[in-house]
Design a protein around this motif. Structure first.
Motif, PDB file in Angstrom:
ATOM      1  N   GLY A 177       0.946  -0.958  -0.094  1.00 41.92           N
ATOM      2  CA  GLY A 177       0.191  -0.131  -0.363  1.00 41.92           C
ATOM      3  C   GLY A 177       1.327   1.161  -0.025  1.00 41.92           C
ATOM      4  N   SER A 178       0.116   2.275  -0.199  1.00 43.50           N
ATOM      5  CA  SER A 178       0.822   3.579  -0.706  1.00 43.50           C
ATOM      6  C   SER A 178       1.495   4.058   0.960  1.00 43.50           C
ATOM      7  CB  SER A 178      -0.603   5.095  -0.422  1.00 43.50           C
ATOM      8  OG  SER A 178      -1.241   4.843  -1.328  1.00 43.50           O
ATOM      9  N   ALA A 179       1.245   3.746   2.393  1.00 39.06           N
ATOM     10  CA  ALA A 179       1.782   4.327   3.254  1.00 39.06           C
ATOM     11  C   ALA A 179       3.132   3.057   3.102  1.00 39.06           C
ATOM     12  CB  ALA A 179       1.075   3.445   4.686  1.00 39.06           C
TER      13      ALA A 179
ATOM     14  N   SER B 212       1.167  -3.037  -6.394  1.00 43.07           N
ATOM     15  CA  SER B 212       1.835  -1.626  -5.952  1.00 43.07           C
ATOM     16  C   SER B 212       1.045  -0.445  -5.681  1.00 43.07           C
ATOM     17  CB  SER B 212       3.072  -1.477  -6.102  1.00 43.07           C
ATOM     18  OG  SER B 212       3.550   0.065  -5.890  1.00 43.07           O
ATOM     19  N   SER B 213       0.162   0.310  -4.812  1.00 45.69           N
ATOM     20  CA  SER B 213      -0.643   1.333  -4.596  1.00 45.69           C
ATOM     21  C   SER B 213       0.702   2.154  -4.276  1.00 45.69           C
ATOM     22  CB  SER B 213      -1.268   1.961  -3.451  1.00 45.69           C
ATOM     23  OG  SER B 213      -2.323   0.178  -3.526  1.00 45.69           O
ATOM     24  N   GLY B 214      -0.116   3.279  -4.577  1.00 45.79           N
ATOM     25  CA  GLY B 214       1.498   5.410  -4.282  1.00 45.79           C
ATOM     26  C   GLY B 214       1.695   5.599  -5.553  1.00 45.79           C
ATOM     27  N   SER B 215       0.781   5.731  -6.036  1.00 47.03           N
ATOM     28  CA  SER B 215       0.893   6.495  -6.922  1.00 47.03           C
ATOM     29  C   SER B 215       0.748   8.078  -6.772  1.00 47.03           C
ATOM     30  CB  SER B 215       0.470   6.075  -8.399  1.00 47.03           C
ATOM     31  OG  SER B 215      -0.831   6.596  -8.609  1.00 47.03           O
ATOM     32  N   VAL B 216      -0.205   8.479  -6.293  1.00 45.95           N
ATOM     33  CA  VAL B 216      -0.604   9.793  -5.792  1.00 45.95           C
ATOM     34  C   VAL B 216       0.221   9.891  -4.421  1.00 45.95           C
ATOM     35  CG1 VAL B 216      -2.955  10.901  -5.108  1.00 45.95           C
ATOM     36  CG2 VAL B 216      -2.823   8.891  -6.606  1.00 45.95           C
ATOM     37  N   ALA B 217       0.469   9.296  -3.687  1.00 48.82           N
ATOM     38  CA  ALA B 217       1.023   9.768  -2.094  1.00 48.82           C
ATOM     39  C   ALA B 217       3.279  10.052  -2.810  1.00 48.82           C
ATOM     40  CB  ALA B 217       1.259   8.139  -1.552  1.00 48.82           C
TER      41      ALA B 217
ATOM     42  N   LEU C 186       1.177  -4.190 -11.154  1.00 50.96           N
ATOM     43  CA  LEU C 186       0.498  -3.575 -11.038  1.00 50.96           C
ATOM     44  C   LEU C 186       0.004  -2.303 -10.221  1.00 50.96           C
ATOM     45  CD1 LEU C 186       0.099  -7.225 -11.687  1.00 50.96           C
ATOM     46  CD2 LEU C 186      -1.727  -5.789 -13.287  1.00 50.96           C
ATOM     47  N   ASN C 187      -0.753  -1.677 -10.708  1.00 44.98           N
ATOM     48  CA  ASN C 187      -1.551  -0.620  -9.973  1.00 44.98           C
ATOM     49  C   ASN C 187      -3.038  -0.314 -10.640  1.00 44.98           C
ATOM     50  OD1 ASN C 187      -2.222   1.110  -8.074  1.00 44.98           O
ATOM     51  ND2 ASN C 187      -0.771   2.614  -8.564  1.00 44.98           N
ATOM     52  N   GLU C 188      -3.652   0.189 -10.185  1.00 53.70           N
ATOM     53  CA  GLU C 188      -4.353   0.948 -10.736  1.00 53.70           C
ATOM     54  C   GLU C 188      -4.470   1.572 -11.752  1.00 53.70           C
ATOM     55  OE1 GLU C 188      -8.871   1.472  -9.120  1.00 53.70           O
ATOM     56  OE2 GLU C 188      -9.372   1.537 -11.196  1.00 53.70           O
ATOM     57  N   ASN C 189      -4.772   2.623 -13.229  1.00 54.07           N
ATOM     58  CA  ASN C 189      -4.689   3.145 -13.998  1.00 54.07           C
ATOM     59  C   ASN C 189      -5.425   4.949 -13.806  1.00 54.07           C
ATOM     60  OD1 ASN C 189      -3.832   4.956 -16.374  1.00 54.07           O
ATOM     61  ND2 ASN C 189      -4.407   3.506 -17.775  1.00 54.07           N
ATOM     62  N   ASP C 190      -5.032   5.335 -12.394  1.00 56.89           N
ATOM     63  CA  ASP C 190      -5.671   5.974 -11.474  1.00 56.89           C
ATOM     64  C   ASP C 190      -5.650   8.059 -12.712  1.00 56.89           C
ATOM     65  OD1 ASP C 190      -6.458   5.274  -9.225  1.00 56.89           O
ATOM     66  OD2 ASP C 190      -3.977   6.005  -8.872  1.00 56.89           O
ATOM     67  N   THR C 191      -5.351   7.740 -13.612  1.00 59.38           N
ATOM     68  CA  THR C 191      -5.181   9.087 -14.612  1.00 59.38           C
ATOM     69  C   THR C 191      -6.740   8.701 -15.589  1.00 59.38           C
ATOM     70  OG1 THR C 191      -2.960   8.938 -14.115  1.00 59.38           O
ATOM     71  CG2 THR C 191      -3.596  10.723 -15.752  1.00 59.38           C
TER      72      THR C 191
ATOM     73  N   GLY D 138     -11.005   1.473  -7.200  1.00 65.09           N
ATOM     74  CA  GLY D 138     -11.345   2.486  -6.009  1.00 65.09           C
ATOM     75  C   GLY D 138     -10.307   2.173  -4.950  1.00 65.09           C
ATOM     76  N   ASP D 139     -10.024   0.875  -4.688  1.00 69.41           N
ATOM     77  CA  ASP D 139      -8.967   0.426  -4.502  1.00 69.41           C
ATOM     78  C   ASP D 139      -7.727  -0.579  -4.651  1.00 69.41           C
ATOM     79  OD1 ASP D 139      -8.976  -2.457  -2.494  1.00 69.41           O
ATOM     80  OD2 ASP D 139     -11.606  -1.188  -3.218  1.00 69.41           O
ATOM     81  N   ASN D 140      -6.429  -1.001  -3.575  1.00 75.68           N
ATOM     82  CA  ASN D 140      -6.082  -1.852  -4.538  1.00 75.68           C
ATOM     83  C   ASN D 140      -6.028  -2.795  -3.906  1.00 75.68           C
ATOM     84  OD1 ASN D 140      -5.001  -0.167  -6.411  1.00 75.68           O
ATOM     85  ND2 ASN D 140      -2.905  -0.754  -6.003  1.00 75.68           N
ATOM     86  N   ASP D 141      -6.392  -2.940  -2.511  1.00 75.62           N
ATOM     87  CA  ASP D 141      -7.134  -4.447  -2.112  1.00 75.62           C
ATOM     88  C   ASP D 141      -7.614  -5.953  -2.876  1.00 75.62           C
ATOM     89  OD1 ASP D 141      -5.181  -3.304   0.197  1.00 75.62           O
ATOM     90  OD2 ASP D 141      -6.753  -2.784   0.879  1.00 75.62           O
TER      91      ASP D 141
ATOM     92  N   VAL E  25      -3.315   7.085   4.572  1.00 73.59           N
ATOM     93  CA  VAL E  25      -2.496   7.129   3.467  1.00 73.59           C
ATOM     94  C   VAL E  25      -2.930   6.115   2.773  1.00 73.59           C
ATOM     95  CG1 VAL E  25      -0.401   7.236   1.700  1.00 73.59           C
ATOM     96  CG2 VAL E  25      -0.608   7.897   4.388  1.00 73.59           C
ATOM     97  N   GLY E  26      -3.536   6.722   0.583  1.00 72.87           N
ATOM     98  CA  GLY E  26      -4.438   5.479   0.486  1.00 72.87           C
ATOM     99  C   GLY E  26      -5.784   5.517   0.854  1.00 72.87           C
ATOM    100  N   THR E  27      -6.253   4.813  -0.281  1.00 76.61           N
ATOM    101  CA  THR E  27      -7.925   4.185  -0.294  1.00 76.61           C
ATOM    102  C   THR E  27      -8.490   3.378   0.878  1.00 76.61           C
ATOM    103  OG1 THR E  27      -7.796   3.247  -2.518  1.00 76.61           O
ATOM    104  CG2 THR E  27      -8.110   5.310  -2.048  1.00 76.61           C
ATOM    105  N   GLY E  28      -7.388   2.146   0.806  1.00 80.17           N
ATOM    106  CA  GLY E  28      -8.484   0.818   1.413  1.00 80.17           C
ATOM    107  C   GLY E  28      -8.204   0.760   3.155  1.00 80.17           C
TER     108      GLY E  28
HETATM  109  N1  GLU Z   1      -3.933   3.437  -6.948  1.00 78.93           N
HETATM  110  C1  GLU Z   1      -4.093   4.430  -6.115  1.00 78.93           C
HETATM  111  C2  GLU Z   1      -2.129   4.655  -5.664  1.00 78.93           C
HETATM  112  O1  GLU Z   1      -1.667   4.498  -6.300  1.00 78.93           O
HETATM  113  C3  GLU Z   1      -3.787   3.793  -4.843  1.00 78.93           C
HETATM  114  C4  GLU Z   1      -5.434   2.725  -4.391  1.00 78.93           C
HETATM  115  C5  GLU Z   1      -5.219   2.184  -2.968  1.00 78.93           C
HETATM  116  O2  GLU Z   1      -4.971   3.334  -2.351  1.00 78.93           O
HETATM  117  O3  GLU Z   1      -5.656   1.387  -2.614  1.00 78.93           O
HETATM  118  O4  GLU Z   1      -2.150   5.672  -5.135  1.00 78.93           O
END
Ligand code: GLU
Length: 371
Positions: A14-16, A51-56, A134-139, A148-151, A210-213
């Motif tokens: 996760g992002s944290a 892996s999350s964390g792109s926004v953070a 892998l990550n969600e294509n947030d853009t 909505g969440d990477n879990d 930090v993050g959404t989950g």
């Molecule tokens: N896809 C989001 C990111 O990379 C994170 C989603 C999540 O924290 O679960 O920032």
């Protein structure tokens, strides 16, 4: 477990862990995770990283970073675009084998052809010793298109990759019977044989800063994964000891047992990944066992056709009182079904189906257990 028998695992970070101070990426916590991945690969275990964390990771690049500032959705997407590069570069530096980036949306995963294409890509990368990240294509996501969440994303990917194990890293040791951040007497649950309402209640609605989950999305993910026969762990990603314990064949957190009768990949995708494009509403007293007899289902049973769907789309079959009965692939379009269901001659639908075939085929129906 006492010794590792994993063949393919998915690990969700996760992002944290990536950007603990929201001030760009830090390898502080990632080193231990990367070492775990390296050791797994050395043992012949295939690894997929979500892996999350792109926004953070990207937020520090934006001028608007003042106390209390809440970025707009557009700015968050821009943060994701910039941070994704930084995050991938950070991961890539930690490995001496190649890594590859796969960005997906729920729109991609719920479309069977695109889903299969994602699967094929993951398998090709693994065959060539490349680590898929892998990550969600947030853009590009809109509310309608995102997981909505990477879990949950990690669970969908674990099913797509046919993984035997899913490891979800958290900021606590696992699932507690109450929130350990507020209750010092909270007890860690080591084993969860079955995920039911009581388990969801324990997860509460706590979310990470930090993050959404939060724990809730981790339990949702575990439920999806165990339904596909995947051993699932929620562990503390902040301590290196977690990964040593896992490699020693022990459980450092909460283990969720896989279902004894896992769903096939196709039915799992239908139930847990696809989105219904429309619905067929049946009477409340509809009690025909759809399983094995779904081809007997006729337009006479339908009291409403909702939504706009085409032949081959996934639909929901539900009772008038809202009870969800099944998700299935429709052999008819919504337009044709509305026409035959509304026809004055009651036998019209049955006669039509005799020549055209069943509305739902036995092979393409997933019964839902939430009723
Ligand atoms: N896809 C989001 C990111 O990379 C994170 C989603 C999540 O924290 O679960 O920032």
């Amino acid at each position: 477990m006492s010794s590792i028998s994993w063949k393919r695992i998915v690990i969700k970070v996760g992002s944290a862990l990536i950007a603990p101070k929201q001030n760009g990426c830090s390898s502080h916590y990632l080193l231990g995770i990367a070492q775990f991945i390296v050791r797994c690969k050395a043992m012949g275990i295939e690894v997929v990283l979500v892996s999350s964390g792109s926004v953070a990771a990207g937020s520090h690049l934006f001028n608007e970073q003042e106390a209390g500032y809440k970025p707009s959705i557009a700015v968050k997407k821009a943060m994701a675009a910039a941070g994704q590069m930084e995050m991938m570069a950070t991961w890539d530096r930690l490995f001496d084998f190649p890594t590859a980036q796969i960005l997906v949306t729920h729109g991609d995963l719920r479309d069977r052809e695109r889903y299969v294409s994602i699967k094929d890509t993951i398998f090709s990368l693994l065959e060539n010793g490349i680590l898929p990240i892998l990550n969600e294509n947030d853009t590009v996501t809109t509310d309608k298109l995102k997981v909505g969440d990477n879990d949950n994303l990690a669970a969908m990917i674990a099913a797509a990759a046919d993984a035997d194990t899913l490891i979800i890293c958290s900021d606590v040791d696992g699932l507690y019977d109450s929130n350990p951040h507020v209750n010092p007497d909270a007890q860690l649950l080591s084993d969860v044989p079955q995920i039911n309402e009581a388990i969801f209640a324990m997860a509460g609605d706590a979310t990470s800063k930090v993050g959404t989950g939060g724990m809730n999305t981790k339990i949702q993910a575990a439920k999806k994964a165990v339904a596909h026969g995947i051993d699932t762990y929620i562990v503390n990603g902040f301590t290196a000891q977690t990964f040593n314990t896992l490699l020693a064949g022990k459980n450092p957190g909460t283990h969720f047992s896989p279902d004894k009768k896992p769903m096939t990949e196709h039915l799992h995708w239908m139930t847990h990944t696809s989105t219904a494009q429309g619905e067929l509403v049946v009477e409340n007293d509809f009690d025909t066992e759809l399983k094995g007899n779904s081809e007997d289902f006729t337009s006479n049973e339908i009291i409403a056709v909702n939504g706009d769907f085409a032949v081959g789309d996934i639909i929901l079959v539900r009772k008038n009182d809202g009870t969800r009965l099944a998700k299935a692939k429709s052999n008819y379009s919504s337009c044709l079904l509305s026409f035959i269901a509304d026809h004055d001659d009651q036998d019209f639908g049955s006669k039509y189906q005799e020549t055209t075939g069943p509305i739902i085929s036995d092979a393409n129906i997933a019964l839902l257990d939430d009723n």
